[in-house]
Design a protein around this motif. Structure first.
Motif, mmCIF file in Angstrom:
data_model
loop_
_atom_site.group_PDB
_atom_site.id
_atom_site.type_symbol
_atom_site.label_atom_id
_atom_site.label_comp_id
_atom_site.label_asym_id
_atom_site.label_seq_id
_atom_site.Cartn_x
_atom_site.Cartn_y
_atom_site.Cartn_z
ATOM 1 N N GLU A 65 0.327 -1.458 0.178
ATOM 2 C CA GLU A 65 -0.178 -0.528 0.128
ATOM 3 C C GLU A 65 1.149 1.163 -0.061
ATOM 4 O OE1 GLU A 65 -2.924 0.208 -0.310
ATOM 5 O OE2 GLU A 65 -3.498 -1.268 -0.405
ATOM 6 N N VAL A 66 0.390 2.141 -0.470
ATOM 7 C CA VAL A 66 0.940 3.542 -0.669
ATOM 8 C C VAL A 66 -0.034 5.264 -0.511
ATOM 9 C CG1 VAL A 66 3.354 3.260 -2.420
ATOM 10 C CG2 VAL A 66 0.757 3.660 -3.634
ATOM 11 N N PRO A 67 1.074 5.643 -0.430
ATOM 12 C CA PRO A 67 0.028 6.720 0.365
ATOM 13 C C PRO A 67 -0.932 7.326 -0.333
ATOM 14 C CG PRO A 67 2.608 7.045 1.618
ATOM 15 C CD PRO A 67 1.836 5.692 0.371
ATOM 16 N N VAL A 68 -0.335 7.691 -1.861
ATOM 17 C CA VAL A 68 -1.346 7.743 -2.752
ATOM 18 C C VAL A 68 -1.204 6.794 -4.127
ATOM 19 C CG1 VAL A 68 -1.313 10.245 -4.211
ATOM 20 C CG2 VAL A 68 -0.454 10.442 -1.701
ATOM 21 N N GLY A 69 -2.151 7.121 -4.903
ATOM 22 C CA GLY A 69 -2.061 6.679 -5.922
ATOM 23 C C GLY A 69 -2.534 4.917 -5.267
ATOM 24 N N PRO A 70 -2.245 3.968 -6.811
ATOM 25 C CA PRO A 70 -2.655 2.189 -6.824
ATOM 26 C C PRO A 70 -1.233 1.940 -5.709
ATOM 27 C CG PRO A 70 -1.731 2.675 -8.985
ATOM 28 C CD PRO A 70 -1.771 4.461 -8.021
#
Length: 160
Positions: A65-70
């Motif tokens: 999981e990343v803070p922004v985006g897929p």
């Protein structure tokens, strides 16, 4: 007469089917490797896939999981004796626990400064419990290796 034949066929199938579901003593599912760890169905499946595909064949994707985006993903490829699934299986052992630890380290672990992600014990100084290293000859986002560690994180030791 037709009813009698159908009953015989059903009884015969009832005896044969359970025998097919019980692994034989010499089968891959019943065997254990020299390390004493249980061979999982997934390991047997990965063995079969790697026998019939190249070292760059993707066996699994681990998501982060990343803070922004897929979410991004790291691939586990068949590899060789020095990287990938074959390396992990031979050098560190492969079972469902190893798979879960890899997934946890990549999914929610902290960057470890070695090109991968690690999980840590919740104590001070932080003790690294499991490490992954990313980047192989097969690809930049491929899992090179994964293994258990028990050592304090050097950067965090001074802060306690």
């Amino acid at each position: 007469m037709l009813h009698h034949t159908a009953v015989k066929a059903a009884l015969s199938a009832a005896v044969v089917i359970p025998a097919l579901l019980i692994p034989a003593a010499g089968s891959a599912y019943a065997a254990s490797p020299a390390s004493g760890q249980t061979v999982t169905a997934q390991a047997t499946s990965f063995d079969a896939k790697c026998r019939s595909h190249s070292r760059t064949y993707v066996l699994k994707k681990y998501y982060r999981e990343v803070p922004v985006g897929p979410p991004t993903f790291i691939t586990l490829r068949c590899g060789t004796s020095t990287w990938g699934w074959k390396h992990i299986k031979a050098g560190h052992g492969w079972n469902s626990t190893m798979d879960r630890k890899i997934s946890a380290a990549i999914g929610t672990g902290d960057p470890n400064g070695r090109g991968g992600y690690s999980t840590y014990a919740n104590q001070c100084p932080r003790v690294e419990k499991f490490r992954t290293i990313i980047g192989t000859p097969g690809g930049r986002n491929d899992l090179l290796t994964a293994y258990k560690v028990d050592q304090p994180a050097v950067a965090d030791a001074a802060r306690c």
